[in-house]
Design a protein around this motif. Structure first.
Motif, short mmCIF file in Angstrom:
data_model
loop_
_atom_site.label_atom_id
_atom_site.label_comp_id
_atom_site.label_asym_id
_atom_site.label_seq_id
_atom_site.Cartn_x
_atom_site.Cartn_y
_atom_site.Cartn_z
N GLN A 180 0.84 -1.20 0.00
CA GLN A 180 0.00 0.00 0.00
C GLN A 180 0.88 1.26 0.00
N GLN A 181 1.91 1.25 0.83
CA GLN A 181 2.83 2.39 0.88
C GLN A 181 3.60 2.54 -0.44
N THR A 182 3.96 1.41 -1.04
CA THR A 182 4.66 1.45 -2.33
C THR A 182 3.76 2.03 -3.41
N CYS A 183 2.51 1.60 -3.45
CA CYS A 183 1.58 2.15 -4.44
C CYS A 183 1.43 3.66 -4.24
N HIS A 184 1.35 4.08 -3.00
CA HIS A 184 1.26 5.51 -2.71
C HIS A 184 2.50 6.24 -3.23
N ASP A 185 3.68 5.68 -2.98
CA ASP A 185 4.94 6.29 -3.44
C ASP A 185 4.95 6.50 -4.95
N GLY B 106 2.20 6.50 -6.99
CA GLY B 106 0.94 7.00 -7.53
C GLY B 106 0.12 5.93 -8.23
N PHE C 269 -4.28 1.21 -5.41
CA PHE C 269 -4.06 0.11 -4.47
C PHE C 269 -5.37 -0.65 -4.31
N HIS D 198 9.78 -0.57 2.76
CA HIS D 198 8.62 -0.39 3.65
C HIS D 198 8.43 -1.61 4.55
#
Length: 177
Positions: free
Chosen positions: A29-34, A36, A39, A79
């Motif tokens: 989830q954090q990677t997808c946020h990073d 863009g 998720f 992460h």
């Protein structure tokens, strides 16, 4: 299930022996946020057990993105490293492991997790001392869902290898000692 006929048992780690999926999901989830990227929690759960590189490749393919999957892998692993509590023992499966170890069965773990993280999780939860063999994503060329991880674990433990799916046993191939 009567396991008395078997030389040993190979356990999958994530989702079978250890409930670590919430940690993997949080790191993704954090990677997808990073990056863009959308998720989709259910999609990532469906990829459970796959090595991180396979999930990264599938994610880029899903959204038709031409990018280096190693960038996603590095972000996800960073992460994942940052999360202190990486999972909990699944009691029912761990109970089987302890029962089988108590009667001197060979015990192995086969996982799509990278060796560093697998050893960290297994050590933290006190499982590693009970294992004879650990095979990780670093140890095979062809990853899950292909059977190579479990075949290598069986070979390293000196066991025949069978697949059990829905209580039905099917032989992959036998290794002779």
């Amino acid at each position: 299930m009567d396991l008395s006929a078997y030389q040993g048992i190979i356990f999958d780690m994530d989702g079978t022996l250890v409930d670590s999926m919430p940690t993997h999901i949080k790191a993704w989830q954090q990677t997808c946020h990073d990056f863009g990227l959308p998720f989709e929690c259910d999609w990532f759960y469906s990829m459970g057990g796959s090595p991180t590189i396979n999930t990264a490749i599938a994610l880029l393919k899903k959204y038709n993105i031409d990018a280096d999957p190693q960038l996603l892998v590095m972000s996800k692993l960073r992460h994942f490293d940052d999360i202190n509590h990486k999972g909990d023992i699944i009691p029912a499966t761990f109970s089987i492991l302890k029962q089988q170890k108590a009667i001197n069965k060979r015990i192995a773990v086969g996982t799509g997790c990278y060796r560093y993280h697998a050893l960290e999780i297994l050590t933290t939860l006190g499982i590693l001392p009970l294992l004879d063999v650990v095979v990780t994503a670093n140890d095979v060329q062809r990853h899950k869902p292909l059977p190579d991880t479990f075949l290598e674990a069986a070979h390293a433990a000196g066991m025949d290898c069978y697949r059990v799916r829905d209580g039905i046993i099917g032989e992959f191939r036998a290794f002779k000692q």
